[in-house]
Every structure is written in C-alpha cells, then in structure tokens.
Design an enzyme around this catalytic site. Structure first.
Site, short mmCIF file in Angstrom:
data_model
loop_
_atom_site.label_atom_id
_atom_site.label_comp_id
_atom_site.label_asym_id
_atom_site.label_seq_id
_atom_site.Cartn_x
_atom_site.Cartn_y
_atom_site.Cartn_z
N HIS A 1 -4.93 -2.76 13.57
CA HIS A 1 -3.94 -3.79 13.30
C HIS A 1 -4.67 -5.13 13.20
CE1 HIS A 1 -0.61 -0.96 14.99
NE2 HIS A 1 -1.03 -0.63 13.78
N HIS B 1 0.84 -1.20 0.00
CA HIS B 1 0.00 0.00 0.00
C HIS B 1 0.87 1.25 0.00
CE1 HIS B 1 0.44 -0.07 4.53
NE2 HIS B 1 0.56 1.22 4.31
N GLN C 1 4.66 7.43 1.71
CA GLN C 1 5.04 6.20 2.41
C GLN C 1 4.62 5.01 1.57
OE1 GLN C 1 2.66 4.10 5.56
NE2 GLN C 1 4.16 5.11 6.90
N HIS D 1 4.63 0.81 1.57
CA HIS D 1 4.79 -0.44 2.33
C HIS D 1 5.05 -1.56 1.34
CE1 HIS D 1 2.74 -3.78 4.89
NE2 HIS D 1 4.05 -3.93 4.83
N HIS E 1 -8.79 1.85 9.88
CA HIS E 1 -7.44 1.35 10.19
C HIS E 1 -7.39 0.77 11.59
CE1 HIS E 1 -3.11 0.96 10.17
NE2 HIS E 1 -3.08 1.58 11.35
#
Length: 765
Positions: free
Chosen positions: A174, A36, A100, A102, A172
C-alpha cells in the site's frame, strides 16, 4: 453512489469443460477510465449473477484465488513466452475467471457512460509444452512502527520442486512501501529476479531472463517500508489503513511437472538477509506524475449506472492436429512442389516424379542443364480425395521438367510454373494434358515482360480472371497478366519506392474478399499484401517465429480472414519448421502446428479447404500432410470407424444391400428361413475351401523359385498397369519412411533448391 477508488468484479465461467490453455492476454481498457485490472482464477467466485463491489470484505473468491494477469495504466502488457500457457478448465482447479477493475476517477461516468473495459484471452485446446504459474512471497507478521524511517519485511523459503523459469514479476504494497525486490539464492549467491517500486503501476514486469530456480535454491523477497508520517503502528492486513508485502513471480515449468500456484510466507532469518544486495535497501524514485496517477481523486458521480466489465475469449478450441491416417493409400510422390484445390474441393498435388532440383540442375545464368533427361514421365498432377487420400485423377505426363507452383481457376484449369522451362502454363484438367496458354519462352530465362527466370507461383483473380506471377528465384517481382495472357503491370525489383526488395517471392495467394494479393517473400522471412488492382502496398507480417524464412502461404475468408503459412530452414536463424495460422486483421499468430510422428523436412506449399482442413506439401519428405482442428478430427475419426465397419466390398455391394434390406423380414418370419439359408451356404463354403486348397498347392510349386512370400500381392505392378501410370517409380509399394531411405542418395541434392539464396548484401549506407 458510485465513487472514485471503486473496485468492481465480475465472474465468468471458463468456456469449456475440457482442459484449455491461455496463451495471450489482450487488454481492452483506457487509462483515462481504468486505474488497473486484475484477473483471478478460482473455483467459487463471490457471485456468478452480477458484478459486485470487491473492494470490501467480500473480495473476489470464496476459495483461494490465483492471480493470472494484471494491467495498470502506463504499464507494459504481459506477454507469455512461446509454447507457454496458463492451464484452466477441467483439471486445473480454475472453473471461473474473476475480473477486478479499479476505477480511479469516475468523472467520465457523469454522462451515464457505460464502461466496456476488460481483457481478451486467447485460448487453445492444444496442450502446451510449458505451463505458467504464480509463486507468491507474502509477509504476514510485519509491524511498521510509527515515525521509523525504515522497516523491512523479509520472506524466504527453500525451493523443493522441479525447475521453474521466471519470466515476469509483480510487486504490491500500500502507501508505505518504497521498493520490493525478489531474489534466487544459490550457493550463497543472490541473483535478482525483479525489483520495482510498488508506487508505480502494479502490473507484471519482465523478469531477469538469466535466472531459473531449481531444487535446493532459496527464493527470497524484501519489502522496504517507512513509518514516517504515521502516528500508530501499521500491521499487515486487507484494508487501506493496513499494509501488504507481496512479490509475485510468474514462471513456467515443464508440463509434466507443472504446479500452477506456490507460495511462501516464512519470515526470513536475520543471518540470511544480512547478505542481501544493497539495491534492496535503496528506494526507487517515483516522479510526481507517477504518484498522481496512483492517487485517488475522491470525487463522486451524480448517478449510479450499470457498469460492464467483460472477458472475451478468442479462438478457444482452435488447434490443428495431423490426421495420421491420411492418406489411406500410398501416393508415390516425388518432391512435392505445389498444392491447390479444384472447383470440386479436391486436393491437387503437383510433384516432380523422378526429377530433382540439385546443385547441377542450372548453370550460373539459370539455364537448365539436364534437358537430356527429357520431361518427367510420371503423372505430375494428381487429383486426390481430401477425405481419404485416394487418387481420383492423374495427368501431366511428359510435360514438365521441374514443377514448382500450381493453382486453379474457376473453369478448373491448372495454372502452373516450371522453373526449368522458365514458363507459366495454363493446362486443361480434363486429362488430355493440353497446354491452353504458355507465358514465357521455354528454357530461356529473362527479365522483360515476355520472359521469366525460375517463376515460382501463380494466383488467379476469381472475378476478372487476371493472373499474378511471382518471379522468382532470379528476378524479384510480381507480374500481372490478363486472363488471356496480356501483360498488364508489375512491381517489385523495379519499384524504387520499395525500401527492401523481394528476396525470392516464393508463393502467392489471392484474397477474393479483400481484392488483394499476398506474397511469401521467402528469404526476407515476411508476408506482404498488395492491392490487386494497383500493386499498392497494404501490410506486412513478419514474425520472429518464422525464423527468417516463409516458404508458402494460403488464405481463408473465415472470421476476419486467416493466413496460413509454413516456414523453412534458414542458415542465419534457428526456428522449428511448422505451420502458422495468422489473423489477417491483427497479424497475431493464432495457432502453430506440425506433424506428430514425422517432422517437416522442407514444407513447400500449403492449401486450406472450406471446412478448415489444411494440407502441407513437403518437398523433402516427398509427402503431403493433412491437419484438422481437434473437434473436426474426432468427428472424422468417428465417421471413419463407421465407414470401415459398414463399407461393403465393391464386387458384392449390390448383394450386400439386398441382404441388409432383407435381414429384418427374415428375422420376423422365424427360424425356418434361417435354416434354409444356412443349408444353401454349405455348398458355397465347400467350393471356396477347394479353391483355396488348389491355390495353395499351385503356389507351393514355386516356393523355391521366388524370393517373394507365397501369396503376396505386388501393388506396384498393379498401379503400373492401371490408370495410365508408367512403371518407372511405381514398382514398389512401401511406407514413406522406406521411400526416404531408398532415395537418400537423391534427397541430399534436392535440398539445394531451398538453400540457393545468397547471403543478404552488405549495405554501404
């Protein structure tokens, strides 16, 4: 070692010190490499020199970072609504972008592969009516007990600002998160903004379009977690062993009250959340395939490489705005039907003078009924200076009945169409008004190779001289002729391969660098392009923003090629009248534009100069508008101020130059020459004063006999006796506004031309 489950960041300065607006995001990434991407905006990134590992405690920015874009494998792209943009630059609090990325699986890098993933931002300097922003709801004190099947993290805040309109959301957590839901609460009623499993790609998804948020509402979110499989408490935090509960709302609001970032971190009360809809307590099933896409492989590559992440900015500072001071003199136009540029880059205007296309202009067989009016007596073709708007040359008197399209060839001849004559004419531009070639039979409509039926436009192949004719209001075809008028081919209504035939092919343009010809298929609301040699279809541009009708197009080879277009009113759709700049290759709309003070009424043709200036001829307003990019507009304004300040009167230009050149030596020679000059000027001033007094006395004698103000100058009479103008239609010099008011009784009929299309036929299949 560069390993899977690595987060890399790079910072990029916003490429302008002025306010700018992101209006589109174009991801440049492959799901085979990138898990992502997130794009943040901030003032102070962690680094500005190179990429860094931002999955560690360093993070993305030293100050508060605002997420403005997210992309994940298998997730839909984020599209901003029309007229909405993220404000960046000078007054936004965002001077840097931080991208960013990933990397979930780095096995592709074992062969020293360099990655060029990133995102392209389409930016404009045009202020957007609505500004996009992010509202973040975030839990901060939730504790997930080990082994407990369900733990809820509830967040809620009262909304106390101007209305916002959510259009996307992102969830979002985890690994323990099962479902995240966001709501607006109004008068006790819970309305869903968005709901998603955080184990699916964590991109922005479309929000419920029916929901807005206003003062007095409550915004709430719930994250549902499970502690099953855990042996210790799990807290909210930033590491992979911690959890997070975030619900992002991407919204827009009126630019006058725009707030780019808001957040809520208050724990919701038990009393409030006892009324939350049951769906918020129901996990969303995630398939094993989706789960595998979210898992991290844990392998490592054998070498450490330099990886490139990038942001590409497109079309920054490209926006067309009206030059309100153009033209600097009144053009006194009738219905403007066509525009072109001659070989000297001057603007050529084709207009109808005192003739109008009305409901009684043609019978049911398309024969012209007003031949008794005779041809238009005014000069229908005006060559105009594109910088100032002054008329340089006028021709086309007593030749045309209802002008429509115009273009020029490399010999600077005019190729025109007349819908009343049903002809295409090649006319000399030397002012002699000679017809060099006539195609079609005058006043005789037809559909064979020797006749037209209300032909609309002409395009000329700049190399071969071949011409293309769009025909037209009654026929639905494109015809191709040689430069000397020999029929070569046609396509359109007789082409059985075409699933949807033309419905008024209204405007044509030849693309010299692509050897194609494009047509504005008006009633189908589309632009189609064909190979000029064969007529073979190449591409189609059809946009919702057109509103069902495309009236005119032109082309510039700048960049990858730009198509300029204007739309028109449709009885079936509702869309604002405006101009469009379209990337030929991607078919994306790069810019839209419209007049600032006076709206388009019936934009009928469009032309673009080599320097990027755009002209739009409006048949309804009987005027021509000029548009330039903001940078060019500022430059032109500066030059205009300088020219006004320095421009001498024509009668005394030579004397002015002499006095300017002599000014410096006189100053250097001392005071005596200045005194002598002053003494010499006194008699001249005396003569001027006496002359003014005599004129005043003389005019005063006629005060009671004339309705005009003393000393007025009727420029209408001046134009009527100069440069070959007839007096008809030029007796008054007035603003465009008063011209429209004076001719209101005519304008209503003239609009019938553009609504003459019949409704689409009902298909039996």
């Amino acid at each position: 070692m560069f390993q899977s489950d690595t987060y890399l960041c790079m910072a990029f300065p916003v490429p302008t010190s002025q306010d700018a607006y992101i209006v589109d995001f174009i991801p440049r990434a492959s799901m085979e490499t990138v898990h992502h991407m997130l794009l943040f905006g901030c003032q102070t990134p962690v680094s500005t020199s190179s990429y860094w590992d931002c999955g560690s405690v360093q993070g993305t920015c030293e100050d508060e970072a605002s997420i403005i874009y997210a992309w994940a494998r298998n997730a839909p792209p984020t599209k901003l609504p029309r007229d909405v943009g993220f404000k960046v630059g000078r007054n936004s609090g965002m001077s840097y972008f931080v991208l960013q990325i990933h990397y979930g699986d780095v096995s592709a890098f074992r062969d020293h592969h360099r990655d060029c993933s990133g995102v392209a931002l389409r930016m404009t300097s045009k202020p957007q009516p609505f500004i996009a922003g992010i509202y973040l709801l975030m839990a901060v004190d939730t504790v997930i007990l080990p082994g407990k099947r369900v733990t809820n993290a509830d967040i809620a805040c009262d909304y106390t600002s101007y209305p916002i309109y959510p259009f996307a959301f992102r969830t979002h957590t985890h690994h323990l998160g099962k479902v995240v839901s966001g709501y607006r609460i109004r008068d006790g009623k819970w309305s869903l903004i968005g709901r998603q499993s955080p184990q699916l790609p964590q991109a922005f998804y479309p929000a419920n379009k029916e929901v807005n948020v206003k003062y007095g509402d409550t915004i709430a979110a719930r994250c549902l977690f499970t502690g099953e499989g855990r042996t210790s408490k799990t807290y909210i935090g930033g590491t992979s062993d911690d959890e997070m509960c975030n619900f992002y709302i991407m919204y827009y609001m009126d630019s006058k009250h725009a707030i780019p970032y808001m957040n809520c971190m208050e724990t919701g009360s038990r009393e409030l959340f006892q009324h939350i809809p049951a769906e918020a307590n129901t996990p969303i099933a995630v398939s094993p395939g989706d789960m595998n896409s979210m898992m991290h492989m844990g392998s490592s590559a054998g070498t450490k490489e330099f990886y490139i992440v990038h942001i590409q900015v497109l079309d920054q500072d490209f926006h067309l705005e009206q030059v309100s001071t153009w033209p600097q003199s009144s053009l006194q136009l009738g219905q403007v039907s066509g525009l072109a540029l001659d070989t000297d880059s001057n603007l050529v205007i084709f207009h109808r003078g005192d003739h109008h296309w009305g409901a009684d202009s043609f019978n049911s067989k398309a024969r012209y009924l007003q031949r008794s009016l005779g041809p238009i007596q005014q000069s229908t073709i005006l060559v105009v200076d594109p910088d100032k708007g002054y008329i340089l040359k006028a021709s086309g008197r007593n030749m045309f009945y209802l002008p429509h399209g115009i273009t020029t060839d490399k010999e600077n001849n005019y190729w025109v169409t007349d819908v009343a004559l049903h002809q295409v004419l090649k006319v000399s531009s030397d002012g002699s008004d000679r017809t060099l070639l006539a195609l079609g039979e005058a006043f005789t409509p037809g559909s064979d190779s020797n006749h037209f039926c209300q032909p609309t436009d002409v395009a000329v192949d700049t190399e071969t001289g071949n011409i293309f004719v769009s025909d037209g209001y009654c026929n639905a075809r494109i015809l191709k002729f040689s430069a000397d008028g020999k029929y070569l081919s046609e396509w359109g209504s007789s082409d059985r391969r075409r699933r949807i035939p033309f419905r008024i092919p209204h405007s044509l343009v030849f693309l010299p660098n692509k050897q194609e010809v494009c047509v504005a298929d008006r009633e189908n609301g589309r632009i189609q392009c064909f190979i000029a040699e064969t007529g073979e279809f190449v591409k189609e541009v059809k946009k919702e923003e057109f509103g069902g009708e495309v009236f005119a197009i032109t082309y510039s080879p700048a960049g990858n090629g730009l198509i300029f277009a204007v739309n028109g009113d449709s009885p079936y759709y509702s869309a604002p009248l405006r101009g469009f700049v379209i990337d030929y290759s991607t078919k994306d709309i790069l810019d839209t534009f419209n007049p600032e003070k006076k709206e388009f009424k019936m934009p009928h043709d469009i032309a673009v100069t080599k320097d990027g200036s755009v002209f739009v001829g409006d048949a309804g307003n009987k005027s021509v508008f000029k548009f330039t990019t903001e940078k060019h507009k500022k430059t032109a304004a500066i030059q205009e101020k300088q020219s006004v300040a320095q421009q001498p009167q024509p009668q005394v230009e030579a004397e002015e130059k002499k006095s300017k050149s002599a000014a410096k030596p006189i100053r250097e020679q001392g005071v005596l020459p200045a005194i002598i000059t002053t003494l010499l000027l006194i008699p001249l001033l005396l003569v001027i004063t006496i002359g003014v007094f005599i004129c005043w006395r003389k005019n005063g004698m006629y005060d009671n006999r004339s309705s005009k103000a003393v000393g007025s100058l009727n420029l209408g009479n001046f134009f009527a006796s100069h440069k070959g103008y007839s007096r008809q239609g030029f007796d008054q010099l007035s603003t465009e506004g008063s011209d429209q008011e004076r001719n209101d009784e005519d304008s209503s009929d003239s609009e019938n031309e553009e609504y003459s299309a019949v409704p689409p036929p009902q298909s039996s299949s």
